[in-house]
Design an enzyme around this catalytic site. Structure first.
Site, PDB file in Angstrom:
ATOM      1  N   ASP A  24       0.282  -6.724  -9.930  1.00  0.00           N
ATOM      2  CA  ASP A  24      -0.787  -7.572  -9.405  1.00  0.00           C
ATOM      3  C   ASP A  24      -0.116  -8.815  -8.826  1.00  0.00           C
ATOM      4  OD1 ASP A  24      -2.772  -9.385  -8.913  1.00  0.00           O
ATOM      5  OD2 ASP A  24      -3.873  -8.966 -10.763  1.00  0.00           O
ATOM      6  N   CYS A  33      -5.636  -7.400   9.035  1.00  0.00           N
ATOM      7  CA  CYS A  33      -6.256  -6.626  10.126  1.00  0.00           C
ATOM      8  C   CYS A  33      -7.716  -7.052  10.263  1.00  0.00           C
ATOM      9  CB  CYS A  33      -6.136  -5.133   9.863  1.00  0.00           C
ATOM     10  SG  CYS A  33      -6.811  -4.600   8.284  1.00  0.00           S
ATOM     11  N   GLY A  36       0.832  -1.208   0.000  1.00  0.00           N
ATOM     12  CA  GLY A  36       0.000   0.000   0.000  1.00  0.00           C
ATOM     13  C   GLY A  36       0.858   1.246   0.000  1.00  0.00           C
TER      14      GLY A  36
END
Ligand SMILES: C[S@@+](CC[C@H](N)C(=O)[O-])C[C@H]1O[C@@H](n2cnc3c(N)ncnc32)[C@H](O)[C@@H]1O
Length: 399
Positions: free
Chosen positions: A269, A337, A224
């Site tokens: 990807d 998470c 990210g």
């Protein structure tokens, strides 16, 4: 148009959340633009998060007083929920009821009387646990089955402290639960200028598990904007961060530059194989995010029962790529998470069933643990996000 008060702002934001917006984003954006004192900003935040975190329970409390809540204008419904939230919070009637009645008069004068009557008649009712915790039944029941209790979810309904990770020595900050994590008790600021980055300790710990030596190469998969990459780079690792989303990576690159850290970003990807390997690999996979309900309170009402299984399929594909990119003798950390069985132990079991060359290693977890098996589930207590960590070693395996 500029809202006149924290109450009006809260109602406006909650309406946007109802239309699909994200509370955190909407609130941050609105508060950044308003020249209000910190006290008013904090009040608007308290209203928005409080109402969303307890939405199911607030509707339950309002239910006996409303014939057809769905027929009410959405603004009036939120006014009632916010008034009910302040009542639950313990605010005295004289300070609570009339401001919401005034708010109702502005938007729907004919319903101001109803708002007044309902807010004065509220009383506590015994609610089923899943309603009291404001969880969807499917998730609440799945958690109760898997963890043997669901009381831990109360942690998601408490205010969230702001934790920061420090990339260089700092003074004067209250230490968080693990090294390099601190509590930020001031207002918003330019964190990167101070060598800091807002980050939950449970998220930081996934990077700490990798424990890289200075100069060691690390692959940060699904990196990210690079929160975990920053920490690894600050420890001296040579970090290559991969993600599908170039926008996030550009933001990460800008922050890394401000922090004076070196991270190499590559866009790919990761359901496709990588062309490089390392001894240390971190896969912080996309997930349903059920561990982040505290800071993303609307998420619990958006997820559906099929989501964990659907995400687990993607996570397994990403784990395949990560496994191939891990050198023999190396370590692979899988973190998410979220607290679902499917995306944690389910993924671990399915992966290890197919990969005898990987063995799980125990994780000495510094946080309260909800359940441990192949990996560890962190309880969302004391401001921690709920997380699952799995530490794997790639061994020399010959058939
Ligand atoms: C949990 S977030 C990562 C957070 C990040 N590691 C951090 O600490 O700041 C998951 C990331 O997975 C990325 N992602 C989702 N599907 C992907 C795919 N097929 N290939 C690569 N990245 C993917 C998303 O863009 C998102 O940034």
């Amino acid at each position: 148009m500029r809202p006149e008060s924290p109450r009006a702002l809260a109602v406006g934001i909650l309406l946007e959340v109802e239309r699909g917006g994200r509370a955190q984003l909407l609130l941050d954006r609105a508060l950044d633009r308003l020249p209000w004192p910190e006290r008013d900003k904090a009040y608007a935040t308290h209203l928005v998060y409080g109402a969303l975190r307890r939405l199911r329970f607030l509707d339950f409390l309002l239910e006996p007083h409303l014939k057809r809540p769905h027929r009410l204008p959405p603004r009036v419904r939120w006014i009632l929920r916010l008034g009910a939230w302040e009542w639950l919070w313990g605010k005295a009637d004289h300070a609570r009821v009339s401001p919401w009645v005034e708010e109702a008069k502005r938007v729907s004068p004919r319903l101001a009387g109803l708002v007044n009557a309902v807010l004065r008649r509220l009383h506590l009712r015994e609610a089923p646990e899943c309603v009291r915790l404001s969880l969807p039944d499917w998730l609440c029941l799945a958690w109760r089955d898997f963890f043997g209790q669901v009381a831990f979810a109360q942690g998601f309904n408490e205010p969230a402290p702001l934790f920061v990770t420090a990339y260089r020595p700092v003074e004067g900050l209250r230490p968080g639960p693990i090294p390099d994590s601190y509590l930020w008790e001031g207002g918003k600021t330019d964190f990167s200028a101070l060598g800091l980055q807002p980050q939950n300790p449970a998220s930081l710990f996934a990077a700490q598990l990798l424990d890289p030596a200075p100069g060691e190469k690390v692959l940060d998969l699904c990196g990210g904007a690079g929160l975990k990459a920053f920490y690894l780079a600050a420890k001296g690792a040579e970090v290559v961060s991969y993600d599908l989303n170039p926008k996030r990576q550009e933001a990460g690159e800008r922050t890394a530059r401000k922090l004076g850290l070196r991270v190499a970003y590559r866009t790919q990807d990761l359901t496709e194989p990588l062309s490089e390997k390392a001894k240390k690999v971190l896969l912080d996979a996309p997930c349903t995010g059920t561990g982040t309900f505290r800071s993303h309170p609307e998420l619990r009402y958006r997820l559906v029962a099929e989501d964990p299984r659907r995400m687990a399929e993607l996570q397994l594909r990403l784990l395949e790529t990560a496994a191939r990119a891990t050198e023999e003798g190396g370590m692979l950390i899988y973190s998410v998470c979220t607290l679902t069985e499917e995306e944690g132990e389910g993924v671990a079991q399915a992966f290890l069933g197919r990969h005898p060359e990987f063995v799980p290693e125990p994780t000495a977890c510094p946080f309260p643990v909800l359940r441990s098996g192949l990996g560890v589930y962190v309880a969302p207590e004391g401001g921690l996000d709920g997380f699952y960590y799995l530490r794997l070693r790639k061994v020399n395996f010959k058939t």
